[in-house]
Design a protein around this motif. Structure first.
Motif: not given
Length: 236
Positions: A126-130
């Protein structure tokens, strides 16, 4: 969007994803279809997409002869920029997108030091979505600006794609990387991928046994709207 004329199933799945994209009503959608054994079915899929009226307008062009995976993208981009567009996105028939892909692409500023904006991210976990960051170039849904097309990418597209002696890779994506590096320009992309490859078989360069390695583990079809950050800075 380039369409091979041979894979209406992938095209239908991909256009289902584009039908859910927020803000697509502000964009013209242009299809460049290669002549192929399933050309009529591909045209029917495009016509069904047009009837949904999710894009501002839809244009369909069928090539008189097969241009191939190097020349057809160049032809598609040239035709789009010839309409006077300042920014053009190149999509493919077997690359699905998240519903905020247009929000992501439209949010990136017109920085002359940036060659392209790419929707795909190969980062794992998972990675930051923004967050938007400097990224490797990916051909799986990407956009560029008119001056970078007319001054660099368009004129040098074919020469750059020819691999130098002893170097592997002669697709247009390899050529773009060579031009990017020579010009000292950057590419931007999201940490959490906004596109994903579904083309398990039937592609020109892709091998079925490599398919799982090309998937975006951070891709999600739905994303809530975000305020994009570039290396910790907000993008208005």
């Amino acid at each position: 969007m380039t369409v091979s004329g041979d894979r209406p199933g992938y095209l239908a799945e991909t256009l289902e994803s584009w039908s859910a994209v927020r803000g697509l009503a502000e964009w013209s959608f242009r299809f460049v279809v290669e002549p192929g054994r399933e050309e009529s079915r591909c045209r029917a899929v495009v016509e069904e997409f047009a009837r949904r009226r999710v894009a501002r307008d839809v244009h369909l062009e069928v090539n008189d002869e097969r241009r191939g995976v190097l020349a057809n993208p160049h032809h598609a981009l040239s035709g789009a920029f010839a309409t006077g567009a300042g920014f053009v996105v190149l999509a493919e028939e077997d690359i699905v997108v998240a519903d905020d892909v247009c929000e992501f692409l439209a949010a990136q500023p017109d920085d002359p030091e940036v060659l392209a904006v790419c929707a795909f991210s190969a980062l794992a976990a998972p990675q930051p979505a923004d967050v938007v960051a400097d990224a490797p170039f990916s051909p799986w849904v990407w956009g560029t600006w008119a001056d970078r097309w007319h001054d660099l990418l368009g004129p040098r597209w074919f020469d750059a794609a020819r691999a130098p002696h002893g170097e592997q890779g002669n697709g247009f994506d390899f050529g773009i990387v060579r031009l990017q590096e020579a010009a000292g320009l950057r590419v931007l992309g999201p940490l959490a991928s906004r596109s994903d490859n579904i083309g398990r078989e039937g592609g020109v360069h892709a091998l079925p046994e490599e398919f799982e390695e090309t998937r975006a583990t951070t891709f999600a079809a739905h994303r809530d709207p975000v305020r994009w950050r570039v290396a910790g800075r907000a993008v208005r």
